[in-house]
Scaffold this motif. Sequence first.
Motif, short mmCIF file in Angstrom:
data_model
loop_
_atom_site.label_atom_id
_atom_site.label_comp_id
_atom_site.label_asym_id
_atom_site.label_seq_id
_atom_site.Cartn_x
_atom_site.Cartn_y
_atom_site.Cartn_z
N LYS A 1 0.85 -1.19 0.00
CA LYS A 1 0.00 0.00 0.00
C LYS A 1 0.89 1.24 0.00
O LYS A 1 1.39 1.69 1.03
CB LYS A 1 -0.97 -0.03 1.19
CG LYS A 1 -2.04 -1.11 0.98
CD LYS A 1 -3.03 -1.21 2.12
CE LYS A 1 -4.08 -2.28 1.78
NZ LYS A 1 -5.02 -2.51 2.90
N THR B 1 -1.27 4.14 -6.89
CA THR B 1 -1.67 4.17 -5.49
C THR B 1 -2.44 2.89 -5.20
O THR B 1 -3.39 2.56 -5.92
CB THR B 1 -2.55 5.39 -5.17
OG1 THR B 1 -1.75 6.57 -5.22
CG2 THR B 1 -3.16 5.27 -3.77
N LEU B 2 -2.02 2.17 -4.18
CA LEU B 2 -2.76 1.03 -3.66
C LEU B 2 -3.11 1.36 -2.23
O LEU B 2 -2.24 1.62 -1.40
CB LEU B 2 -1.89 -0.25 -3.72
CG LEU B 2 -2.54 -1.51 -3.11
CD1 LEU B 2 -3.74 -1.96 -3.94
CD2 LEU B 2 -1.51 -2.63 -3.00
N ASN B 3 -4.41 1.40 -1.93
CA ASN B 3 -4.85 1.70 -0.58
C ASN B 3 -6.09 0.87 -0.24
O ASN B 3 -6.45 -0.06 -0.97
CB ASN B 3 -5.09 3.21 -0.40
CG ASN B 3 -6.18 3.75 -1.32
OD1 ASN B 3 -7.08 3.03 -1.75
ND2 ASN B 3 -6.11 5.03 -1.63
N ASP B 4 -6.74 1.18 0.86
CA ASP B 4 -7.88 0.38 1.30
C ASP B 4 -9.07 0.47 0.35
O ASP B 4 -10.01 -0.33 0.46
CB ASP B 4 -8.31 0.81 2.71
CG ASP B 4 -7.30 0.43 3.77
OD1 ASP B 4 -6.48 -0.47 3.51
OD2 ASP B 4 -7.32 1.04 4.86
#
Length: 388
Positions: free
Chosen positions: A103, A148-151
Amino acid sequence: MRTTRTLCTIAAATAVAAGVLVAPAQAAVPATIPLTIVNNSGRSGPVYIYDLGTNLATGQQGWADAGGGFHAWPAGGNPPTPAPDASIAGPGNGGSTTIRIPKFSGRVYFSYGQKLVFKLTTGGLVQPAVQNPSDPNRNILFNWSEYTLNDSGIWINSTQVDMFSAPYAVSVGSKTTGHLKAGGYTGFFNALKGQPGGWANLIQTAPDGSILRALSPGHGIETGALPNTVMSDYVNRVWTRYSSSTLTVTPFADQPNTKYFGRVSGNVMNFTNSAGQVVTSFQKPDANSIFGCFNLLDAPNDLVRGPISRTLCAGYNRATLLTSSNQPDLNAADFYVDTVSNQYARKIHAQMVDGKAYAFAFDDVGNFESLVNDGNPASATMTLDPFN
């Protein structure tokens, strides 16, 4: 140096402009997901991969190893000190390599033949800036994707905001963007060479004469390759028109009643709201401000000046501010028709299979950007494409 916006900013700006609320992911996004790098480049020799960015859990800057493990950068110095070797062995031609990406909000770099040189200052990582002739990466063939890797999922792009170089595409699920048309790589450079007005000066070559990249026009202005007056004729015509008529900006697709009205007075374009109150003003922009969507066209992350600025920026780069007094103009047939426009962006879009590119910072106005996303990603792919 001036750098591309991070993907989290891109994603947020896109959502605001479109009036879209990003829904929560249906299932928890894992801490890392696999990214497969497929090498279809046709080039022999080694490939090196780097996953660099900001850890979204801690806010620390650093790099990820092949397994997705995070490593914070150590303290830098002045003069800059060498950064730890964050390279990951990439695939040879015809092969593939899978790494795990955490993330992050950052970049995945890839280079051909040589490792990239990264250094650390007291302010953090010094990323390649090949508009500087003394940059140690000036003669290395490389490129990068932003992600972007996020929730809430993943956003990953194929970007040309800073330069057009080694071709590649990105995919998540069934969504893919970034592929060039057959012959598109050579076609782009030939078109740029044939464009009068200094645009060919954006091309950088290696000591052996082979093409490495074309700088974005904003970086071209920094190097002196393009004059800062290259957009002046168009800006002057915009200024003349809206000295006696009104430019209407409707920045949010889902809020058609939110409108701002621009009129030129002297060296300033003032925007009023529906109540007639002045909400923001812009000075007459130069080419550097237009190509970079900054400086005299700064776009803060707010709900008034930023959305107006991004609309103006797209209109100047695409040269649509004279085709319609209602902006944004989202009819692609109107883009780049004027002889004074962002010719670099025009020629990139013309060579893309899907017509989409991130050729300037707010190319996402109207969703013309080369970006794919998935709210519940299982994996992602970066394909290193052929050069012919």
